[in-house]
Design an enzyme around this catalytic site. Structure first.
Site, PDB file in Angstrom:
ATOM      1  N   SER A 181       6.260  65.704   6.044  1.00  0.00           N
ATOM      2  CA  SER A 181       6.751  65.417   7.361  1.00  0.00           C
ATOM      3  C   SER A 181       5.925  66.162   8.509  1.00  0.00           C
ATOM      4  O   SER A 181       5.972  65.467   9.560  1.00  0.00           O
ATOM      5  CB  SER A 181       8.060  66.314   7.468  1.00  0.00           C
ATOM      6  N   ALA A 187      10.558  70.798   4.394  1.00  0.00           N
ATOM      7  CA  ALA A 187      10.319  69.675   4.885  1.00  0.00           C
ATOM      8  C   ALA A 187      10.111  68.266   4.036  1.00  0.00           C
ATOM      9  O   ALA A 187       9.756  68.458   2.744  1.00  0.00           O
ATOM     10  CB  ALA A 187       8.936  69.516   5.760  1.00  0.00           C
ATOM     11  N   ASP A 188      10.785  67.376   4.386  1.00  0.00           N
ATOM     12  CA  ASP A 188      10.521  66.030   3.468  1.00  0.00           C
ATOM     13  C   ASP A 188       8.867  65.754   3.505  1.00  0.00           C
ATOM     14  O   ASP A 188       8.324  66.333   4.363  1.00  0.00           O
ATOM     15  CB  ASP A 188      11.335  64.968   4.343  1.00  0.00           C
ATOM     16  N   CYS A 189       8.718  65.088   2.308  1.00  0.00           N
ATOM     17  CA  CYS A 189       7.382  65.235   1.897  1.00  0.00           C
ATOM     18  C   CYS A 189       6.315  64.623   3.008  1.00  0.00           C
ATOM     19  O   CYS A 189       6.503  63.380   3.406  1.00  0.00           O
ATOM     20  CB  CYS A 189       7.172  64.754   0.436  1.00  0.00           C
TER      21      CYS A 189
END
Ligand SMILES: *[C@@H]1O[C@H](CO)[C@@H](O)[C@H](O)[C@H]1NC(C)=O
Ligand SMILES: *[C@@H]1O[C@H](CO)[C@@H](O)[C@H](O)[C@H]1NC(C)=O
Ligand SMILES: *[C@@H]1O[C@H](CO)[C@@H](O)[C@H](O)[C@H]1NC(C)=O
Ligand SMILES: *[C@@H]1O[C@H](CO)[C@@H](O)[C@H](O)[C@H]1NC(C)=O
Ligand SMILES: *[C@@H]1O[C@H](CO)[C@@H](O)[C@H](O)[C@H]1NC(C)=O
Ligand SMILES: *[C@@H]1O[C@H](CO)[C@@H](O)[C@H](O)[C@H]1NC(C)=O
Ligand SMILES: *[C@@H]1O[C@H](CO)[C@@H](O)[C@H](O)[C@H]1NC(C)=O
Ligand SMILES: *[C@@H]1O[C@H](CO)[C@@H](O)[C@H](O)[C@H]1NC(C)=O
Ligand SMILES: *[C@@H]1O[C@H](CO)[C@@H](O)[C@H](O)[C@H]1NC(C)=O
Length: 784
Positions: free
Chosen positions: A306, A302-304
């Site tokens: 997210s 996941a993007d940080c």
């Protein structure tokens, strides 16, 4: 007193520790017998350290020995490790977009490794259209990364490259991306990932779960992610409304190529929602597509933060953290850059929302990647890399070479460039980027080995008189313009360096205007007006800038676009101005006119014109532009010699193939069998396009041959043209080089219709070479 005594004791014990404990030896690899001895663990009782077993078996053995509490502590970017199993902590988050970068916590620079080679930002590197260069750069980056890993200053898992298609010229992250054409973006992704990951001799492998990795790459941000912060809309809340047609045709292909052709070992999902669903929680986008259809060998991250974002900001379906992690885990998200997985997964399991086997599955994907990287068994190939492999003269030279190859010549009236240094007694260097350092570096950068500023570069050719002209890039005042004008007046030639920087276009910051900031335009006009000698304008920017005024100003003889050219950018610019480099770069994005952005909000996702909105990218926008996609001149001239030939591809359909009718426009009579689903065809037919590229000018140079296809006339809603291939070729003056392309009929001529069908259409397709109107037809005939 007691306190003092205590601290005295503490001091002694620290000294003793310092003196008598053997300095804890550097980390080697997990299954190093010496490590296990030191931990007083018996290595032979841990099957996961048995290198004779397949990685998935070893990963399962490791995971099976962990408690639930231990498992969830491994699912954030800061994996805690499990001491009793000999598993050390691991930081998953490292970055290497265009050089090893300390943007993520996995990388650090200090006096041992003070910097790493900083290449141009991606948009300029892509302007080279040189696939071998793209791969070379990534090979150098991964060598430096591996060296820094050996010195415990970097991880092995790098969350690069960024491969989102540029849909809107305002986007702040254009600098990180390979531009607006999905095929070019995909080819960049494949080359970069191969350069980062491939271990020589192991490019192909019968078992992709065992294929060794140099370092691990990550294709991001999946999917339809290209708004950062624009007029109150931010990426965390944005719900991208995307048609399935645009998904299949534009947003998804680079990711598919990255995984299937690049064999990337990771994909990162984005912050935004797509059609209401956060990408990291969408089983269709993750498990079904990336794992199922594309067969990812690796992990999805996941993007940080997210998950945190969609639980607390989107509030999608009013999830609790436990609901949120259950949703993402089931969707196929393996690793959280953040702490929501470690914090919420135990309770989610206890509440019956998560199966422990889903946690195990995620962990196994993660450990197999680490095993392929040699994290468990060590790496013989890369063991010897160290400080001497970082910032080498060759690596720094490659950074300069990349910038030279990428720089785009936009205007060159009267063959003004290149300048002959013998004719330039004093060169006026004017403008806020005249002595640029950090702006050249771009974002997701590390600390460069050094900088060669434009001033440094020009000073190596001739005497330079420098005048900044504006106090800074914003150029909010014009008081420094008069001295710059004086400088231009007294010099034999003038180079004006202006443009943008990361305070104008960046992550979390989209643009409000396509014009130059503040008084930059006035600086250019005034200095040009006063200059005695020729005036050269150099633009540093990632996104397009409407410089129509300069294009039309006859006193500005030459214009160069230099992107954000990286640590050696100043040298590359000077080498280009003085002819040591003949520019051959091409624009990887359309340079729109400034009023384009008044006609369409950034939030409108469709690529095709809808309502009063114009279309997007060269494929769907046919209004006037400042410079088109693919534009770029040279100091020499090239001529294409394409033998006329009518290519025809006949495809016999069987009784299970059904012709799909297409409603042609304007009374055009459709062919008897208008189209057929690509999925029904073997798609093994190819056609060739071969041409001579002749250098008919006076200088050796490189030409980028861009090949487009155009669908048959009359089919509504298709792209006007699309890139199907490109090659950069070097041709010496007076010579001819033959360039051959082999195109797959389905991949190069297929279209995606409004209902997201991939179709091959009958009729006369056109192959265009370059923008000079060189064309050749390909007739597709579907028959029963
Ligand atoms: C492409 O880049 C490589 C460096 O990686 C260089 O050797 C080659 O000459 C370039 N090709 C052209 C045609 O410029
Ligand atoms: C992922 O998709 C596969 C089919 O491609 C399916 O068998 C599997 O159950 C799915 N996993 C999850 C967690 O939904
Ligand atoms: C989420 O909660 C809000 C406020 O409690 C409510 O108005 C909304 O309908 C809920 N949304 C969903 C999808 O349940
Ligand atoms: C997990 O649930 C327990 C019991 O409901 C609660 O006390 C605790 O705060 C929860 N932990 C987290 C991290 O939410
Ligand atoms: C150019 O930049 C360098 C590095 O920031 C600085 O040391 C130097 O003084 C600058 N030169 C001029 C003329 O401003
Ligand atoms: C961009 O330029 C402005 C003005 O010179 C400066 O304040 C800002 O720090 C620069 N931004 C970056 C990221 O270099
Ligand atoms: C440099 O420019 C200044 C004006 O900014 C001018 O006064 C000076 O004469 C110039 N120097 C040379 C050597 O041309
Ligand atoms: C190709 O087709 C065009 C149009 O049908 C025709 O005019 C031309 O003569 C053909 N050329 C060749 C080389 O067959
Ligand atoms: C394509 O594949 C089909 C079916 O496998 C085969 O019959 C045909 O000969 C192939 N055609 C080409 C051009 O290779």
């Amino acid at each position: 007193m007691a306190k003092r005594f205590m601290s005295f004791l503490l001091c002694i014990s620290l000294t003793i520790t310092f003196l008598f404990t053997p300095s804890s030896s550097a980390f080697t690899f997990v299954c190093d017998p010496a490590r296990f001895d030191q931990l007083q663990l018996k290595i032979t009782s841990f099957a996961f350290c048995d290198s004779s077993l397949p990685y998935p078996v070893r990963a399962k053995d490791l995971v099976d020995q962990m408690t639930l509490a231990e498992k969830v502590q491994q699912l954030g970017n800061k994996a805690a490790g499990v001491q009793r199993l000999g598993l050390p902590p691991y930081e998953w988050w490292s970055e290497a977009l265009h050089g090893v970068s300390n943007t993520g916590p996995g990388v650090r620079f200090d006096n041992v490794v003070p910097g790493a080679t900083n290449f141009p930002t991606i948009i300029l590197t892509v302007a080279t259209f040189n696939e071998s260069l793209w791969k070379n750069i990534a090979e150098v980056i991964s060598t430096e990364a591996r060296a820094m890993y050996n010195m415990e200053r970097a991880g092995l898992t790098f969350w690069s490259p960024t491969i989102n298609v540029v849909r809107d010229p305002r986007w702040g992250r254009i600098t990180e991306t390979p531009g607006e054409d999905p095929f070019v973006v995909g080819r960049y992704a494949v080359n970069f990932v191969r350069g980062l990951q491939d271990v020589e001799g192991h490019e192909i492998h019968k078992d992709l779960n065992a294929r060794p990795l140099k370092v691990s790459a990550c294709c991001k941000h999946y999917n339809a992610y290209d708004i950062d912060r624009w007029r109150g809309v931010d990426r965390f809340h944005f719900d991208a409304r995307v048609t399935e047609q645009d998904m299949l045709e534009t947003f998804t292909p680079p990711f598919e190529m990255c995984v299937r052709e690049g064999d990337a070992s990771s994909v990162m999902c984005s912050y935004n929602r797509v059609n209401g669903v956060p990408t990291c929680a969408d089983p269709k986008l993750l498990n079904q597509t990336i794992r199922g259809e594309w067969d990812l060998h690796g992990y999805i991250v996941a993007d940080c933060d997210s998950i945190e974002v969609f639980v607390n900001k989107h509030k999608f379906l009013n999830d609790t953290s436990e609901d949120g992690v259950a949703r993402t885990l089931k969707a196929g998200l393996d690793l959280d850059c953040g702490v929501t997985y470690p914090n919420a997964l135990i309770n989610a399991t206890n509440q019956g929302k998560v199966r422990e086997t889903d946690i195990d599955r995620a962990l196994k994907y993660l450990y197999v990647v680490l095993m392929r990287l040699g994290y468990f068994d060590g790496s013989l190939v890369y063991k010897s890399l160290g400080k001497a492999n970082v910032c080498t003269p060759q690596n720094i030279e490659l950074a300069a070479e990349a910038a030279r190859q990428g720089i785009v010549l936009l205007k060159n009236d009267d063959h003004t460039l290149p300048l002959n240094p013998a004719n330039v007694k004093t060169l006026a260097v004017v403008g806020p980027h005249g002595n640029a350092t950090t702006p050249m570096r771009g974002n997701y950068a590390g600390i460069p080995c050094r900088y060669t500023t434009p001033l440094d570069g020009f000073s190596s050719y001739t005497k330079v008189n420098y005048s900044i002209g504006c106090e800074d890039v914003f150029c909010k005042e014009n008081i420094l313009i008069p001295p710059a004008v004086e400088t231009a007046k007294s010099a034999s030639a003038t180079v004006i360096l202006v443009g943008l920087n990361l305070t104008i276009e960046a992550e979390d910051l989209d643009r409000e205007t396509l014009l130059l900031p503040g008084f930059q335009t006035q600086l250019i006009n005034d200095a040009t007006q006063a200059a005695q000698g020729p005036v050269i304008l150099v633009i540093m920017s990632a996104g397009c800038v409407d410089i129509t005024f300069a294009k039309n100003n006859p006193k500005i003889k030459s214009i160069l676009w230099a992107g954000f050219p990286g640590e050696e950018g100043g040298r590359a610019i000077a080498d280009t101005v003085f002819g040591r480099n003949n520019p051959g770069g091409r624009l990887p994005i359309t340079w729109y006119k400034a009023d384009y952005i008044d006609k369409i909000p950034m939030t409108s996702m469709p690529l095709r014109p809808v309502g009063n909105f114009p279309g997007r990218t060269y494929k769907f926008f046919n209004g006037p532009v400042v410079y088109p996609f693919g534009y770029g001149l040279s100091y020499t001239q090239f001529k294409y010699n394409l033998a006329p030939s009518n290519r025809s591809v006949g495809i016999k359909l069987n009784r299970l193939h059904h012709c799909r009718p297409i409603n042609y426009m304007g009374g055009i009579q459709p062919p008897p069998c208008a189209s057929v689903l690509l999925a029904d065809l073997p798609c093994n037919e190819t056609f060739e396009v071969e041409m001579g590229v002749q250098n008919v000018g006076n200088m050796d140079g490189s030409e980028v041959v861009l090949v487009y296809s155009k669908p048959p006339k009359g089919i509504p809603g298709t792209h006007m043209k699309q890139v199907i291939g490109f090659q950069r070729v070097f041709v010496t003056r007076g010579q001819n080089v033959n360039v051959k392309f082999v195109f797959n009929v389905c991949k190069s001529l297929g279209i995606v219709d409004y209902a997201a069908n991939r179709l091959l259409t009958s009729g006369r397709h056109t192959i265009l070479v370059g923008d000079a109107g060189v064309a050749t037809p390909v007739d597709v005939n579907l028959f029963n």
